[in-house]
Design a protein around this motif. Structure first.
Motif, PDB file in Angstrom:
ATOM      1  N   ILE A   1      -1.945  25.120  19.289  1.00  0.00           N
ATOM      2  CA  ILE A   1      -3.272  24.658  19.236  1.00  0.00           C
ATOM      3  C   ILE A   1      -3.146  23.105  18.772  1.00  0.00           C
ATOM      4  N   SER A   2      -4.019  22.255  19.777  1.00  0.00           N
ATOM      5  CA  SER A   2      -4.207  21.010  19.536  1.00  0.00           C
ATOM      6  C   SER A   2      -5.251  20.873  18.950  1.00  0.00           C
ATOM      7  N   ALA A   3      -5.498  19.689  18.216  1.00  0.00           N
ATOM      8  CA  ALA A   3      -7.107  19.594  17.735  1.00  0.00           C
ATOM      9  C   ALA A   3      -7.172  17.982  17.914  1.00  0.00           C
ATOM     10  N   GLN A   4      -8.063  17.511  18.574  1.00  0.00           N
ATOM     11  CA  GLN A   4      -8.602  16.200  18.888  1.00  0.00           C
ATOM     12  C   GLN A   4      -9.792  15.905  17.662  1.00  0.00           C
ATOM     13  N   VAL A   5      -9.850  15.047  16.863  1.00  0.00           N
ATOM     14  CA  VAL A   5     -10.643  14.582  16.104  1.00  0.00           C
ATOM     15  C   VAL A   5     -11.481  13.245  16.370  1.00  0.00           C
ATOM     16  N   GLN A   6     -12.905  13.397  16.260  1.00  0.00           N
ATOM     17  CA  GLN A   6     -13.515  12.135  16.418  1.00  0.00           C
ATOM     18  C   GLN A   6     -14.271  11.961  15.089  1.00  0.00           C
ATOM     19  N   ARG A   7     -14.077  10.582  14.450  1.00  0.00           N
ATOM     20  CA  ARG A   7     -14.766  10.451  13.107  1.00  0.00           C
ATOM     21  C   ARG A   7     -15.609   9.080  13.649  1.00  0.00           C
ATOM     22  N   ASN A   8     -16.669   8.941  12.630  1.00  0.00           N
ATOM     23  CA  ASN A   8     -17.520   7.940  12.633  1.00  0.00           C
ATOM     24  C   ASN A   8     -17.160   6.882  11.566  1.00  0.00           C
ATOM     25  N   GLU A   9     -16.626   5.777  11.631  1.00  0.00           N
ATOM     26  CA  GLU A   9     -16.080   4.828  10.799  1.00  0.00           C
ATOM     27  C   GLU A   9     -17.572   3.981  10.029  1.00  0.00           C
ATOM     28  N   GLU A  10     -18.685   4.350  10.553  1.00  0.00           N
ATOM     29  CA  GLU A  10     -19.986   3.610  10.144  1.00  0.00           C
ATOM     30  C   GLU A  10     -20.514   4.468   9.249  1.00  0.00           C
ATOM     31  N   LYS A  11     -20.333   5.768   9.261  1.00  0.00           N
ATOM     32  CA  LYS A  11     -20.838   6.974   8.378  1.00  0.00           C
ATOM     33  C   LYS A  11     -19.854   7.527   7.367  1.00  0.00           C
TER      34      LYS A  11
ATOM     35  N   GLU B   1     -17.226  13.916  13.347  1.00  0.00           N
ATOM     36  CA  GLU B   1     -18.211  14.390  14.079  1.00  0.00           C
ATOM     37  C   GLU B   1     -17.899  15.284  15.313  1.00  0.00           C
ATOM     38  N   LYS B   2     -16.804  15.266  15.689  1.00  0.00           N
ATOM     39  CA  LYS B   2     -16.321  16.156  16.714  1.00  0.00           C
ATOM     40  C   LYS B   2     -14.805  16.482  16.543  1.00  0.00           C
TER      41      LYS B   2
END
Length: 134
Positions: free
Chosen positions: A63-73, A78-79
């Motif tokens: 399983i590969s997990a790509q993570v999107q984070r929001n530096e401003e919050k 977030e994803k």
């Protein structure tokens, strides 16, 4: 669960081993890593069990997990996009896609954050030649 502070973060003793948590990767697991790992571990375990019940033979699952984070919050997650790579011979894609839908409904970690984090999945069927370890 009971956690105690140390000079680099927090720790807890669990049935398997001691867990070190720290914002610094060289002193323990970062909280976001543990969070994503719980999503991966839960969904992977549920998928495996469902495939077994469906009598779908799988030699291995990566399983590969790509993570999107929001530096401003507060750098919040977030994803999370999960790619399930299933290794084996003659794995029926239709059954796997059905199993993945059932997995999403039955993974407690995904259901815990389903209304706040966008979690997407995809599946790739691979032949029995497993990738070599580094």
């Amino acid at each position: 669960m009971f956690f105690t502070m140390n000079e680099n973060g927090f720790q807890t003793k669990l049935g398997f081993d001691e867990l070190q948590i720290s914002p610094q990767e060289d002193h323990g697991f970062r909280p976001y890593q543990l969070f994503v790992s719980s999503i991966v571990g839960c969904s992977g375990g549920v998928l495996r069990k469902i495939l077994q019940k469906m009598r779908v033979q799988v030699d291995d699952i990566h399983i590969s997990a790509q993570v999107q984070r929001n530096e401003e919050k507060a750098n919040r997650i977030e994803k999370i996009h999960l790619t399930f790579m299933l290794y084996g011979e003659n794995i029926p894609l239709g059954k796997v896609e059905k199993a993945l839908k059932i997995t999403r409904k039955n993974c407690s970690m995904i259901q815990s954050v389903a209304d706040s984090i966008n979690i997407t999945e995809e599946v790739e069927i691979k032949d029995t030649d497993l990738p070599k370890s580094d």
